[in-house]
Design a protein around this motif. Structure first.
Motif, PDB file in Angstrom:
ATOM      1  N   ALA A   1       0.835  -1.203   0.000  1.00  0.00           N
ATOM      2  CA  ALA A   1       0.000   0.000   0.000  1.00  0.00           C
ATOM      3  C   ALA A   1       0.868   1.250   0.000  1.00  0.00           C
ATOM      4  CB  ALA A   1      -0.937   0.001   1.204  1.00  0.00           C
ATOM      5  N   MET A   2       1.994   1.195   0.706  1.00  0.00           N
ATOM      6  CA  MET A   2       2.870   2.362   0.729  1.00  0.00           C
ATOM      7  C   MET A   2       3.450   2.635  -0.652  1.00  0.00           C
ATOM      8  SD  MET A   2       4.734   1.806   4.356  1.00  0.00           S
ATOM      9  CE  MET A   2       5.861   3.143   4.351  1.00  0.00           C
ATOM     10  N   GLU A   3       3.684   1.579  -1.417  1.00  0.00           N
ATOM     11  CA  GLU A   3       4.169   1.797  -2.774  1.00  0.00           C
ATOM     12  C   GLU A   3       3.176   2.656  -3.558  1.00  0.00           C
ATOM     13  OE1 GLU A   3       4.154  -1.394  -5.563  1.00  0.00           O
ATOM     14  OE2 GLU A   3       5.803  -0.551  -6.706  1.00  0.00           O
ATOM     15  N   GLY A   4       1.882   2.304  -3.427  1.00  0.00           N
ATOM     16  CA  GLY A   4       0.865   3.089  -4.115  1.00  0.00           C
ATOM     17  C   GLY A   4       0.846   4.525  -3.636  1.00  0.00           C
ATOM     18  N   MET A   5       0.855   4.698  -2.306  1.00  0.00           N
ATOM     19  CA  MET A   5       0.676   6.035  -1.746  1.00  0.00           C
ATOM     20  C   MET A   5       1.887   6.931  -1.984  1.00  0.00           C
ATOM     21  SD  MET A   5      -2.348   6.010  -0.594  1.00  0.00           S
ATOM     22  CE  MET A   5      -2.316   7.611   0.180  1.00  0.00           C
TER      23      MET A   5
ATOM     24  N   ALA B   1     -13.959   5.912  -4.557  1.00  0.00           N
ATOM     25  CA  ALA B   1     -14.758   6.987  -5.155  1.00  0.00           C
ATOM     26  C   ALA B   1     -13.861   7.944  -5.932  1.00  0.00           C
ATOM     27  CB  ALA B   1     -15.525   7.734  -4.072  1.00  0.00           C
ATOM     28  N   ALA B   2     -12.679   8.268  -5.356  1.00  0.00           N
ATOM     29  CA  ALA B   2     -11.753   9.155  -6.063  1.00  0.00           C
ATOM     30  C   ALA B   2     -11.338   8.522  -7.386  1.00  0.00           C
ATOM     31  CB  ALA B   2     -10.522   9.430  -5.201  1.00  0.00           C
TER      32      ALA B   2
ATOM     33  N   TRP C   1      -4.795   5.710  -9.161  1.00  0.00           N
ATOM     34  CA  TRP C   1      -5.728   5.636  -8.033  1.00  0.00           C
ATOM     35  C   TRP C   1      -6.300   4.236  -7.876  1.00  0.00           C
ATOM     36  CZ3 TRP C   1      -6.963   9.128  -4.228  1.00  0.00           C
ATOM     37  CH2 TRP C   1      -6.385  10.381  -4.352  1.00  0.00           C
ATOM     38  N   LEU C   2      -6.444   3.538  -8.998  1.00  0.00           N
ATOM     39  CA  LEU C   2      -6.917   2.142  -8.907  1.00  0.00           C
ATOM     40  C   LEU C   2      -5.907   1.308  -8.143  1.00  0.00           C
ATOM     41  CD1 LEU C   2      -8.859  -0.156  -9.783  1.00  0.00           C
ATOM     42  CD2 LEU C   2      -7.493  -0.407 -11.835  1.00  0.00           C
ATOM     43  N   LEU C   3      -4.626   1.500  -8.485  1.00  0.00           N
ATOM     44  CA  LEU C   3      -3.574   0.742  -7.795  1.00  0.00           C
ATOM     45  C   LEU C   3      -3.502   1.136  -6.321  1.00  0.00           C
ATOM     46  CD1 LEU C   3      -0.675   0.745 -10.357  1.00  0.00           C
ATOM     47  CD2 LEU C   3      -2.044  -1.173  -9.589  1.00  0.00           C
ATOM     48  N   ALA C   4      -3.605   2.450  -6.058  1.00  0.00           N
ATOM     49  CA  ALA C   4      -3.492   2.893  -4.673  1.00  0.00           C
ATOM     50  C   ALA C   4      -4.693   2.416  -3.860  1.00  0.00           C
ATOM     51  CB  ALA C   4      -3.383   4.412  -4.629  1.00  0.00           C
ATOM     52  N   ALA C   5      -5.894   2.495  -4.457  1.00  0.00           N
ATOM     53  CA  ALA C   5      -7.077   2.009  -3.745  1.00  0.00           C
ATOM     54  C   ALA C   5      -6.969   0.506  -3.525  1.00  0.00           C
ATOM     55  CB  ALA C   5      -8.345   2.346  -4.531  1.00  0.00           C
TER      56      ALA C   5
END
Lengths: 445, 347
Positions: free
Chosen positions: A97-101, B14-15, B57-61
């Motif tokens: 998740a940190m990779e994404g953020m 949603a984002a 955003w898809l990956l982060a979500a």
């Protein structure tokens, strides 16, 4: 072997191997582009800017391929390896998740600015966007390596009542010593790819007799970076990584070296074929006692062979592991030799006219890719039969409800899709190289 | 803590839908809105610098979902195996379509990539809508929390469901129409002249359809999954959500008629947020209802969440990362604000 397990393993192995062809170049080129942009600012010379722009175009194509082949990797943790995710998600969810953020947002937002914003930004702001893209791609690499390193050497976790593991210490996870050695080794490998590709394209132009000014920059930057990082790849990063394995996965080390018998003063096998039936190396060329020295810094040290471990703890494909490891090390050694000679000629001012050396640089292009791939095969096969070392067997991790047939269907789908992607990629890159660094903005719509 | 992460994941999804939604929508209308090569290039330039960031955003979500609710990720991703793989292939085709088109001179190849871009965008909108439909309707979860759904069975809702049945096809169509309007309005904001007029017209024509489909989908949802009303009955504040949804729809048609494209686009974004929040509010605390034995087998935020320590640590870096991300995106959209022009730099 259970056929569904085999299909899921090949599914992941194939998609991740293909995927990593692209990030290794983007991660490797990113710092070199920063170097070019810095030179452009310092020397106020448009040639460097053109050179940077050319590599940004190559970077952009690679980046898109890296993203579209990267999304399936994240998906497959859930689709094909759901039991693994249920077991380990409480820990590796952190790094993923940190990779994404932290990495993806940074990288994608600034790549947009970097690729399409040069005329809207000041030279210095554009330089900063190059730095941001570099940081983003290297952060991304770190989080992925930290995830893999946890699977190689799990730390900072606690067992829970439902059988899964959960995070107990964030800092242990992020400061996992395995992660830092593996990261250093991997990133250095990526820069080698970037440097060889840059030198190779430069040499190609010099042989072709076109874009001479840019070509010299490419070759100079490529050779200098290539030499530095080829050496770093061996020492200290490769050496450090090797000692991590010796300490924590001694059976893996024995399998990598195909050392069947525990012995003091173990030899280092340079060439030879492991013979699993008779448990010996056929036709060996060895350096006596070298393995003992490299592992323990003592010529007579005792090194555990495969016979010291029950066979159900051996990596399940000793031969392939041995060969990938030896291919990686062999190529790494050759890279140092190539770059030493090229750097010597560069220093003497003879490189740009030494056609034989330029040909070697051109032809060397595929080999860093092979070495990086072989290195990853070594890391991942070496961890077998474990998915999380000592905690979860690979056979326990795949999605039990996704049948071998469905897995095969999507594997074939990916093979077809990636073949098309690969052809398009080569076509686009070839076009960029033909058009050369003087072409004005061939990207964009 | 689980509730907080549920809200975080819902906001990120949603984002994603609002952001990638407009470039998917722009893809879906691409061939009908862009009549000339220049107009098509304008549409591509309008989304060019941002579509990749939107897709992140898809990956982060997804990454956040994996982090906060690993069992939900494991169960739903393996259960929706086949459609998710197709989503991946479509995302790839779409990325190829957008990026490679620019490198082609031959008009036939340009047309080929235009078609790929348009069709894959539209299909993705339908797939995402159907996926949401599946989550709301529920899936045949086993006792161990796993399931596997075939692509379709008999197109009826019930115990033996496939990915596609009449309800999920309906939600897929709702998504397509919604994103078509959303994407049209974005292009209307970013362009002028014929293209601006044409895209606004598309949104105007889509509007009645969107209104009817919204009502039909709401009724169908109450029929397929009656438990969605429970939370609304218990917490009257939930009724603000349908007010938001219909208020946004009303604002949309008002703004379209007055040619206030930006307002219409914002209203469309609010409509999407309202629909998604409404679904999340209705499901909570369930995240994947079981059609087999809803009371015992449904996956909730409590039986799928990661450990407490991990979730607490995550809050710190998530907040930090989110602030950074909002900063980057503000910067990015500010740099590329205003109407697109074809002269000048790429895009």
């Amino acid at each position: 072997m259970d056929s569904a397990l085999l299909v899921h393993r090949i599914h992941f192995a194939f998609t991740v191997t293909f995927h990593y062809l692209f990030p290794q170049l983007t991660m490797g080129l990113a710092p070199l582009i920063v170097v070019l942009k810095t030179l452009a600012l310092r020397r106020n010379d448009e040639t460097y800017n053109q050179a940077a722009r050319f590599w940004v175009r190559i970077f952009g194509i690679n980046f898109v391929l890296g993203v579209v082949t990267g999304i399936p990797m994240e998906f497959q943790f859930g689709t094909n390896w759901s039991h693994f995710s249920r077991f380990a998600g409480g820990v590796i969810g952190q790094t993923l998740a940190m990779e994404g953020m932290f990495a993806f947002f940074l990288e994608s937002a600034f790549l947009g600015l970097f690729l399409y914003g040069e005329k809207r930004l000041s030279a210095r702001a554009h330089w900063w966007s190059a730095v941001a893209v570099f940081l983003g791609s290297w952060l991304s690499g770190f989080f992925i390596i930290a995830t893999d390193a946890w699977m190689q050497h799990p730390v900072g976790y606690a067992n829970t009542a439902d059988g899964s593991v959960q995070l107990s210490s964030f800092w242990e996870l992020v400061l996992n010593p395995w992660a830092w050695w593996q990261y250093a080794h991997n990133m250095s490998g990526a820069v080698i790819t970037g440097a060889f590709v840059m030198a190779s394209v430069g040499a190609f132009y010099l042989l072709w007799g076109k874009f001479q000014k840019h070509a010299r920059i490419f070759v100079r930057v490529g050779v200098i970076a290539g030499l530095i990082f080829s050496v770093l790849q061996l020492f200290p990063t490769g050496d450090g990584q090797g000692r991590m394995i010796a300490e924590n996965q001694p059976v893996t080390l024995a399998a990598m070296e195909a050392l069947f018998v525990t012995q003091p003063g173990a030899p280092l096998v340079i060439l030879g074929q492991p013979n699993l039936d008779e448990r010996k190396i056929d036709n060996p060329i060895e350096v006596p006692e070298a393995l003992s020295f490299l592992t323990y810094r003592a010529w007579k040290a005792n090194v555990q062979g495969l016979d010291a471990f029950p066979q159900n703890l051996w990596p399940d494909n000793v031969a392939l592991l041995y060969y990938s490891y030896h291919i990686m090390v062999g190529l790494g050694t050759i890279f140092i030799a190539i770059m030493l000679v090229a750097a010597f000629l560069l220093w003497r001012g003879k490189l740009f006219s030494a056609r034989w050396m330029l040909w070697i640089l051109v032809l060397a292009l595929p080999f860093p890719y092979i070495a990086n791939t072989a290195g990853w095969i070594t890391a991942e096969l070496g961890r077998q039969p474990w998915l999380v070392y000592g905690l979860m067997r690979t056979a326990a991790g795949y999605s039990k409800l996704v049948s071998a047939g469905n897995g095969m269907f999507t594997l074939l789908g990916f093979m077809g899709m990636y073949m098309v992607l690969g052809i398009l990629f080569l076509f686009l890159v070839r076009r960029e190289i033909e058009q050369g660094p003087e072409a004005e903005v061939s990207t964009g719509h | 803590m689980e509730t907080l992460w549920f809200m975080i994941v819902a906001v990120m999804v949603a984002a994603y839908v609002v952001l990638d939604g407009f470039d998917l929508g722009a893809g879906a209308i691409y061939l009908s809105a862009g009549k000339t090569t220049d107009e098509r290039r304008k549409i591509l330039r309008a989304i060019g610098p941002v579509w990749d960031g939107n897709e992140v955003w898809l990956l982060a979500a997804g990454g956040t979902l994996y982090f906060a609710f690993p069992l939900l990720y494991a169960s739903s991703f393996s259960g929706f195996y086949l459609p998710l793989m197709m989503v991946l292939w479509l995302l790839m085709l779409r990325g190829i379509g957008i990026e490679l088109r620019a490198h082609m001179e031959n008009p036939v190849w340009v047309g080929f990539f235009d078609l790929i871009f348009c069709v894959s965008s539209a299909l993705l909108a339908i797939f995402f809508g159907a996926a949401l439909g599946n989550v709301v309707r529920g899936v045949p979860l086993g006792a161990d929390g796993y399931f596997f759904e075939p692509l379709w069975t008999n197109f009826r809702v019930g115990a033996d469901t496939g990915i596609l049945d009449w309800y999920t096809v309906l939600t897929g169509v709702v998504a397509l129409v919604t994103l078509t309007a959303h994407g049209s309005l974005y292009i209307a904001v970013k362009t002028d002249g014929d293209l601006n007029r044409r895209t606004r017209n598309i949104a105007m024509w889509a509007w009645p359809l969107q209104l009817i489909l919204t009502i039909v989908a709401l009724i169908a949802t109450c029929y397929v999954q009656p438990s969605v009303l429970d939370n609304y009955k218990q917490h009257a504040i939930g009724y603000l959500i349908p007010v938001l949804v219909f208020g946004s729809l009303g604002t949309m048609i008002y703004a379209i008629r007055k040619q206030k494209d930006k307002l219409a686009f914002v209203a469309s974004a609010l409509y999407i947020v309202g629909m998604l929040v409404g679904a999340a509010f209705a499901l909570y605390p369930v995240v994947l209802p079981a059609s087999t034995d809803p009371a015992h087998r449904s996956l909730t935020i409590y039986n799928t969440a990661a450990g407490r320590h991990g979730l607490t640590v995550g809050l710190t870096w998530w907040a930090f990362g989110m602030i950074l991300a909002l900063g980057y995106f503000t910067l990015l959209y500010r740099m590329f604000r205003g109407k697109v022009r074809l002269e000048g730099e790429g895009y």
